[in-house]
Write an enzyme that holds these catalytic residues in place. Structure first.
Site, short mmCIF file in Angstrom:
data_model
loop_
_atom_site.label_atom_id
_atom_site.label_comp_id
_atom_site.label_asym_id
_atom_site.label_seq_id
_atom_site.Cartn_x
_atom_site.Cartn_y
_atom_site.Cartn_z
CD GLU A 45 20.31 -32.93 -17.21
OE1 GLU A 45 20.52 -32.07 -16.32
OE2 GLU A 45 19.75 -32.70 -18.27
CB CYS B 263 20.95 -29.05 -17.86
SG CYS B 263 20.62 -29.72 -19.49
#
Length: 529
Positions: free
Chosen positions: A263, A300
């Site tokens: 990720e 994020c």
């Protein structure tokens, strides 16, 4: 604060190397007491060897036994005391309420994976019984379920010292899948990692897990050796695009390539649609500001791009958003490296002729100042990389488009994202149906009238998305679907019942219920006939 600074290998402490690394107080920049021994190549090899030796024993344990282990980890995490909370705050500059909440999230996701193991649907069992009289050829008895891929390397994240680190989602998913873990501690919170690793080892000992089911190594130069090791069968990573790509390239170049579930980068666009803007623009400006600065923008899923159709209402919204951001106090970031990266990102935006600085104090000192920029839509339509790159911190960019058609083109110009948000009233949604469809193609999670900085840990969550948000859009790093990354299917043809896994045996009465609960009805009915 007392730390041993030793690597954890096969349940034992190890400190072969002479290279020392240190934990830093995020507020002062000073070294914290204690030193950590960077793992040697021999220690990396020993950690993977321990995980490899544990794998055949661990994966064959009944799922309920693995569930007991994972629940014991949750209990040990919940027992981490106020001194632990204070330590993590010192290493990361995150407030204590955030760390307490993150501890609960981390133990909660462990318990969630224990539920997955107990209900058994992760096996994805499929059965096609033999058809000996079928013409022109008979069909053999075929049964399929999934097993763990083998030892998994997990890299800790900087921004979530608990939920995406030592006992975080990747570790939980791998252990649930039956895969021992070799964890690479993040340099930003090594003392926290040691305390959590101790909790994991206590849980393994309490539940009599195979030695080597969890191992942890320290050091900034050991990640490449870990990913290259032939014993590692998959990698979990949360971090920068540069770091994730490097690991992907290393893993792909191995004689035996392995998957990296990384990720990496997302700007998480927010689309403010006209009717919502008219009815509640001031409210949206205030709420969006809160989302941008939450956690100093170190999520994020931080909203890094705001899109809207040019109008007087949108102009007023931009002014209100800028005003709210200007009122926000600066915040201390996770570490000096994160602040340096944030400052460089701001400098790149300030230097670009097509980007205008709209709000925010000049970045200076050791804290991050919230910032708002405006950019011409042509930069996005021309695929300018600066607008596609995440600026990790309390910063967002606003873009005005001419009309619905240009908004659709702008969405289609976006790279892959973790999230996209529509702030819309009911009247907006039919008009922008094509935009919604375009967002689906580019993100892992579409939100309507919410903000992306909250990620629920549950069965339905997807925390992933097309590249560069992640390296593999088919998976997620949050939610129970995360277990799929560390499983592979095995088919059994004409295998006697006594040799089949329990979940596939005719003789196992629980197997029938698992099938009824977890596989397509045609297969379940076939099983019962």
């Amino acid at each position: 604060m007392h730390v041993s600074g030793y690597n954890c290998i096969a349940g034992q402490r190890s400190a072969q190397g002479q290279t020392l690394v240190y934990s830093i107080d995020a507020h002062t920049g000073e070294r914290l007491p204690g030193a950590f021994h960077q793992a040697t190549l021999d220690e990396v090899d020993a950690a993977v060897a321990a995980a490899s030796a544990a794998f055949p024993l661990y994966r064959q344990l009944p799922a309920t036994r693995r569930a007991e282990f994972i629940e014991a980890i949750a209990e040990e995490l919940d027992r981490l005391d106020d001194d632990f909370i204070a330590l993590t705050c010192q290493e990361t500059a995150l407030p204590s309420a955030r760390i307490v909440g993150e501890r609960g999230r981390t133990s909660g996701q462990m318990r969630l994976f224990a539920q997955v193991l107990r209900r058994g649907d992760f096996y994805s069992a499929r059965i096609d019984q033999a058809l000996p009289t079928r013409t022109p050829l008979p069909r053999p008895d075929l049964r399929q379920y999934r097993i763990g891929v083998g030892p998994v390397a997990v890299f800790g994240a900087s921004n979530f010292p608990l939920a995406f680190s030592t006992a975080g989602g990747d570790t939980a998913a791998a252990l649930a899948a039956g895969c021992p873990v070799v964890f690479k501690a993040h340099s930003g919170h090594m003392a926290t990692a040691e305390r959590v690793a101790e909790a994991l080892i206590r849980a393994a000992e309490r539940t009599n897990m195979p030695v080597g089911v969890f191992n942890m190594i320290f050091g900034s130069g050991v990640g490449e050796a870990l990913v290259k090791h032939p014993g590692i069968q998959a990698v979990g990573f949360t971090g920068s695009l540069k770091g994730g790509r490097a690991l992907c390239d290393i893993a792909a170049a191995r004689p035996h390539p392995i998957p990296v579930f990384a990720e990496m980068s997302s700007i998480n666009p927010v689309l403010v649609l006209p009717q919502a803007l008219e009815t509640r623009g001031a409210q949206i400006a205030k709420e969006l500001c809160g989302s941008v600065v939450q956690g100093c923008g170190q999520f994020c899923t931080n909203p890094g791009l705001v899109l809207g159709i040019r109008s007087a209402a949108f102009t007023a919204f931009i002014e209100q958003l800028g005003g709210h951001l200007a009122e926000q106090a600066p915040q201390t970031m996770l570490n000096a490296g994160t602040l340096t990266s944030y400052s460089k990102g701001l400098q790149a935006l300030l230097a670009h002729p097509g980007i205008e600085h709209l709000s925010g104090q000049a970045q200076a000192g050791n804290q991050a100042q919230p910032q708002l920029f405006g950019a011409d839509v042509s930069l996005l339509l021309e695929q300018n990389e600066l607008l596609q790159e995440e600026v990790f911190g309390p910063c967002t960019i606003v873009i005005q488009v001419a009309d619905e058609a240009e908004l659709l083109r702008a969405v289609r110009a976006l790279h892959g994202q973790l999230t996209a948000t529509l702030l819309a009233d009911e009247q907006d949604l039919p008009t922008f149906a094509l935009v919604f469809g375009a967002l689906e193609e580019r993100v892992g999670r579409v939100l309507v009238n919410g903000y992306p900085t909250g990620v629920e840990v549950c069965d339905a969550m997807v925390h992933g998305g097309p590249y560069p948000a992640t390296s593999d859009a088919r998976g997620t790093s949050v939610g129970t679907l995360a277990i799929d990354r560390f499983l592979r299917p095995v088919c059994y043809q004409n295998v006697p019942d006594s040799l089949l896994p329990a979940a596939l045996q005719d003789a196992n009465p629980l197997g029938i219920q698992r099938l009824l609960d977890g596989i397509p009805s045609t297969a379940a009915l076939s099983r019962l006939t």
